[in-house]
Write a protein that holds these residues in place. Structure first.
Motif, PDB file in Angstrom:
ATOM      1  N   PRO A 293       4.291  -7.931  15.707  1.00 37.09           N
ATOM      2  CA  PRO A 293       5.326  -7.027  15.207  1.00 37.09           C
ATOM      3  C   PRO A 293       5.194  -6.854  13.690  1.00 37.09           C
ATOM      4  O   PRO A 293       4.962  -7.815  12.969  1.00 37.09           O
ATOM      5  CB  PRO A 293       6.639  -7.721  15.577  1.00 37.09           C
ATOM      6  CG  PRO A 293       6.278  -9.150  15.784  1.00 37.09           C
ATOM      7  CD  PRO A 293       4.833  -9.194  16.189  1.00 37.09           C
ATOM      8  N   ALA A 294       5.318  -5.623  13.227  1.00 35.40           N
ATOM      9  CA  ALA A 294       5.198  -5.331  11.801  1.00 35.40           C
ATOM     10  C   ALA A 294       6.344  -4.415  11.385  1.00 35.40           C
ATOM     11  O   ALA A 294       6.804  -3.578  12.162  1.00 35.40           O
ATOM     12  CB  ALA A 294       3.862  -4.670  11.515  1.00 35.40           C
ATOM     13  N   PHE A 295       6.791  -4.589  10.137  1.00 38.61           N
ATOM     14  CA  PHE A 295       7.914  -3.817   9.612  1.00 38.61           C
ATOM     15  C   PHE A 295       7.583  -3.350   8.206  1.00 38.61           C
ATOM     16  O   PHE A 295       6.750  -3.940   7.527  1.00 38.61           O
ATOM     17  CB  PHE A 295       9.188  -4.685   9.591  1.00 38.61           C
ATOM     18  CG  PHE A 295       9.524  -5.235  10.940  1.00 38.61           C
ATOM     19  CD1 PHE A 295      10.287  -4.507  11.832  1.00 38.61           C
ATOM     20  CD2 PHE A 295       9.060  -6.483  11.334  1.00 38.61           C
ATOM     21  CE1 PHE A 295      10.578  -5.012  13.089  1.00 38.61           C
ATOM     22  CE2 PHE A 295       9.348  -6.998  12.589  1.00 38.61           C
ATOM     23  CZ  PHE A 295      10.113  -6.267  13.461  1.00 38.61           C
ATOM     24  N   PHE A 296       8.266  -2.288   7.767  1.00 34.95           N
ATOM     25  CA  PHE A 296       8.075  -1.746   6.419  1.00 34.95           C
ATOM     26  C   PHE A 296       9.286  -2.046   5.554  1.00 34.95           C
ATOM     27  O   PHE A 296      10.421  -2.099   6.036  1.00 34.95           O
ATOM     28  CB  PHE A 296       7.928  -0.227   6.455  1.00 34.95           C
ATOM     29  CG  PHE A 296       6.711   0.280   7.156  1.00 34.95           C
ATOM     30  CD1 PHE A 296       5.557  -0.474   7.262  1.00 34.95           C
ATOM     31  CD2 PHE A 296       6.704   1.538   7.704  1.00 34.95           C
ATOM     32  CE1 PHE A 296       4.438   0.014   7.891  1.00 34.95           C
ATOM     33  CE2 PHE A 296       5.590   2.037   8.344  1.00 34.95           C
ATOM     34  CZ  PHE A 296       4.459   1.277   8.435  1.00 34.95           C
ATOM     35  N   ARG A 297       9.033  -2.191   4.262  1.00 36.08           N
ATOM     36  CA  ARG A 297      10.101  -2.231   3.258  1.00 36.08           C
ATOM     37  C   ARG A 297       9.650  -1.340   2.110  1.00 36.08           C
ATOM     38  O   ARG A 297       8.520  -1.441   1.646  1.00 36.08           O
ATOM     39  CB  ARG A 297      10.345  -3.659   2.765  1.00 36.08           C
ATOM     40  CG  ARG A 297      11.518  -3.713   1.770  1.00 36.08           C
ATOM     41  CD  ARG A 297      11.797  -5.109   1.300  1.00 36.08           C
ATOM     42  NE  ARG A 297      10.641  -5.596   0.555  1.00 36.08           N
ATOM     43  CZ  ARG A 297      10.279  -6.870   0.489  1.00 36.08           C
ATOM     44  NH1 ARG A 297      10.955  -7.782   1.123  1.00 36.08           N
ATOM     45  NH2 ARG A 297       9.222  -7.228  -0.204  1.00 36.08           N
ATOM     46  N   SER A 298      10.534  -0.467   1.671  1.00 36.77           N
ATOM     47  CA  SER A 298      10.205   0.464   0.604  1.00 36.77           C
ATOM     48  C   SER A 298      11.464   0.797  -0.180  1.00 36.77           C
ATOM     49  O   SER A 298      12.573   0.638   0.326  1.00 36.77           O
ATOM     50  CB  SER A 298       9.609   1.739   1.203  1.00 36.77           C
ATOM     51  OG  SER A 298       9.336   2.677   0.206  1.00 36.77           O
TER      52      SER A 298
ATOM     53  N   THR B  72       4.853  10.816  -3.830  1.00 34.92           N
ATOM     54  CA  THR B  72       5.211   9.840  -4.845  1.00 34.92           C
ATOM     55  C   THR B  72       4.059   9.678  -5.825  1.00 34.92           C
ATOM     56  O   THR B  72       2.938  10.093  -5.562  1.00 34.92           O
ATOM     57  CB  THR B  72       5.517   8.476  -4.218  1.00 34.92           C
ATOM     58  OG1 THR B  72       4.359   8.057  -3.495  1.00 34.92           O
ATOM     59  CG2 THR B  72       6.699   8.553  -3.275  1.00 34.92           C
ATOM     60  N   VAL B  73       4.352   9.054  -6.942  1.00 33.97           N
ATOM     61  CA  VAL B  73       3.347   8.838  -7.975  1.00 33.97           C
ATOM     62  C   VAL B  73       3.216   7.336  -8.227  1.00 33.97           C
ATOM     63  O   VAL B  73       4.203   6.654  -8.461  1.00 33.97           O
ATOM     64  CB  VAL B  73       3.752   9.552  -9.283  1.00 33.97           C
ATOM     65  CG1 VAL B  73       2.743   9.273 -10.373  1.00 33.97           C
ATOM     66  CG2 VAL B  73       3.908  11.048  -9.045  1.00 33.97           C
TER      67      VAL B  73
ATOM     68  N   GLU C 239       5.329   2.672  -3.177  1.00 33.36           N
ATOM     69  CA  GLU C 239       4.713   1.510  -2.549  1.00 33.36           C
ATOM     70  C   GLU C 239       5.502   1.043  -1.323  1.00 33.36           C
ATOM     71  O   GLU C 239       6.724   0.999  -1.338  1.00 33.36           O
ATOM     72  CB  GLU C 239       4.640   0.386  -3.577  1.00 33.36           C
ATOM     73  CG  GLU C 239       3.971  -0.857  -3.098  1.00 33.36           C
ATOM     74  CD  GLU C 239       3.875  -1.876  -4.211  1.00 33.36           C
ATOM     75  OE1 GLU C 239       2.745  -2.154  -4.631  1.00 33.36           O
ATOM     76  OE2 GLU C 239       4.924  -2.373  -4.642  1.00 33.36           O
ATOM     77  N   VAL C 240       4.773   0.704  -0.283  1.00 37.63           N
ATOM     78  CA  VAL C 240       5.363   0.185   0.950  1.00 37.63           C
ATOM     79  C   VAL C 240       4.855  -1.236   1.146  1.00 37.63           C
ATOM     80  O   VAL C 240       3.679  -1.514   0.953  1.00 37.63           O
ATOM     81  CB  VAL C 240       4.960   1.050   2.165  1.00 37.63           C
ATOM     82  CG1 VAL C 240       5.500   0.465   3.457  1.00 37.63           C
ATOM     83  CG2 VAL C 240       5.443   2.477   1.983  1.00 37.63           C
TER      84      VAL C 240
ATOM     85  N   CYS D 184       0.844  -1.189   0.000  1.00 36.58           N
ATOM     86  CA  CYS D 184       0.000   0.000   0.000  1.00 36.58           C
ATOM     87  C   CYS D 184       0.886   1.248   0.000  1.00 36.58           C
ATOM     88  O   CYS D 184       2.101   1.144  -0.104  1.00 36.58           O
ATOM     89  CB  CYS D 184      -0.901  -0.010   1.228  1.00 36.58           C
ATOM     90  SG  CYS D 184      -0.006  -0.252   2.775  1.00 36.58           S
ATOM     91  N   ASP D 185       0.254   2.424   0.142  1.00 33.85           N
ATOM     92  CA  ASP D 185       1.047   3.648   0.229  1.00 33.85           C
ATOM     93  C   ASP D 185       1.474   3.870   1.685  1.00 33.85           C
ATOM     94  O   ASP D 185       1.065   3.146   2.595  1.00 33.85           O
ATOM     95  CB  ASP D 185       0.274   4.847  -0.320  1.00 33.85           C
ATOM     96  CG  ASP D 185      -0.999   5.149   0.444  1.00 33.85           C
ATOM     97  OD1 ASP D 185      -1.242   4.514   1.492  1.00 33.85           O
ATOM     98  OD2 ASP D 185      -1.751   6.029  -0.004  1.00 33.85           O
ATOM     99  N   GLN D 186       2.296   4.888   1.912  1.00 34.34           N
ATOM    100  CA  GLN D 186       2.882   5.123   3.227  1.00 34.34           C
ATOM    101  C   GLN D 186       1.823   5.380   4.294  1.00 34.34           C
ATOM    102  O   GLN D 186       1.900   4.831   5.392  1.00 34.34           O
ATOM    103  CB  GLN D 186       3.849   6.319   3.149  1.00 34.34           C
ATOM    104  CG  GLN D 186       4.504   6.690   4.467  1.00 34.34           C
ATOM    105  CD  GLN D 186       5.550   5.714   4.932  1.00 34.34           C
ATOM    106  OE1 GLN D 186       6.053   4.918   4.151  1.00 34.34           O
ATOM    107  NE2 GLN D 186       5.880   5.762   6.202  1.00 34.34           N
ATOM    108  N   ALA D 187       0.820   6.183   3.990  1.00 35.00           N
ATOM    109  CA  ALA D 187      -0.196   6.519   4.988  1.00 35.00           C
ATOM    110  C   ALA D 187      -0.966   5.274   5.442  1.00 35.00           C
ATOM    111  O   ALA D 187      -1.184   5.056   6.634  1.00 35.00           O
ATOM    112  CB  ALA D 187      -1.149   7.561   4.431  1.00 35.00           C
ATOM    113  N   GLU D 188      -1.382   4.440   4.484  1.00 35.73           N
ATOM    114  CA  GLU D 188      -2.108   3.219   4.830  1.00 35.73           C
ATOM    115  C   GLU D 188      -1.214   2.250   5.589  1.00 35.73           C
ATOM    116  O   GLU D 188      -1.664   1.571   6.514  1.00 35.73           O
ATOM    117  CB  GLU D 188      -2.650   2.558   3.565  1.00 35.73           C
ATOM    118  CG  GLU D 188      -3.510   1.350   3.840  1.00 35.73           C
ATOM    119  CD  GLU D 188      -4.067   0.708   2.577  1.00 35.73           C
ATOM    120  OE1 GLU D 188      -4.555  -0.426   2.679  1.00 35.73           O
ATOM    121  OE2 GLU D 188      -4.013   1.319   1.491  1.00 35.73           O
TER     122      GLU D 188
END
Length: 92
Positions: free
Chosen positions: A50-55, A65-66, A71-72, A32-36
């Motif tokens: 526990p949750a982590f992001f990768r972008s 971004t466009v 995408e995250v 999803c996008d960063q906000a979501e």
């Protein structure tokens, strides 16, 4: 007196990072996008998952971004994947 230019060599490539040790793997839950992604991570962590992001982008440098460029990917431990999907399904 003539000055000679100094040649600065390009840095050499470092070896790719080693894979995480066994038991520390993460699996993809949602894209999803960063906000979501921030909302999804908050939901999961409120349930003790526990949750982590990768972008691919540093969002602090590129806040806008466009399309899929920003995408995250939200990652969770494999043992929590089923429970995480259930929580996400109830919200969406």
């Amino acid at each position: 007196m003539r000055r000679r230019a100094k040649v600065i060599p390009f840095p050499t490539r470092l070896a790719p990072p080693a894979p995480p040790p066994s038991g520390r793997e993460l699996v993809e839950l949602h894209r999803c996008d960063q906000a979501e992604a921030v909302v999804v991570k908050s939901l999961l962590e409120s349930e003790g998952i526990p949750a982590f992001f990768r972008s691919r982008l540093a969002h602090s440098v590129h806040p806008f971004t466009v399309g899929s460029q920003g995408e995250v990917v939200v990652l969770v431990p494999p043992s929590e994947l089923t429970r995480s999907r259930g929580l996400l399904a109830r919200v969406v």
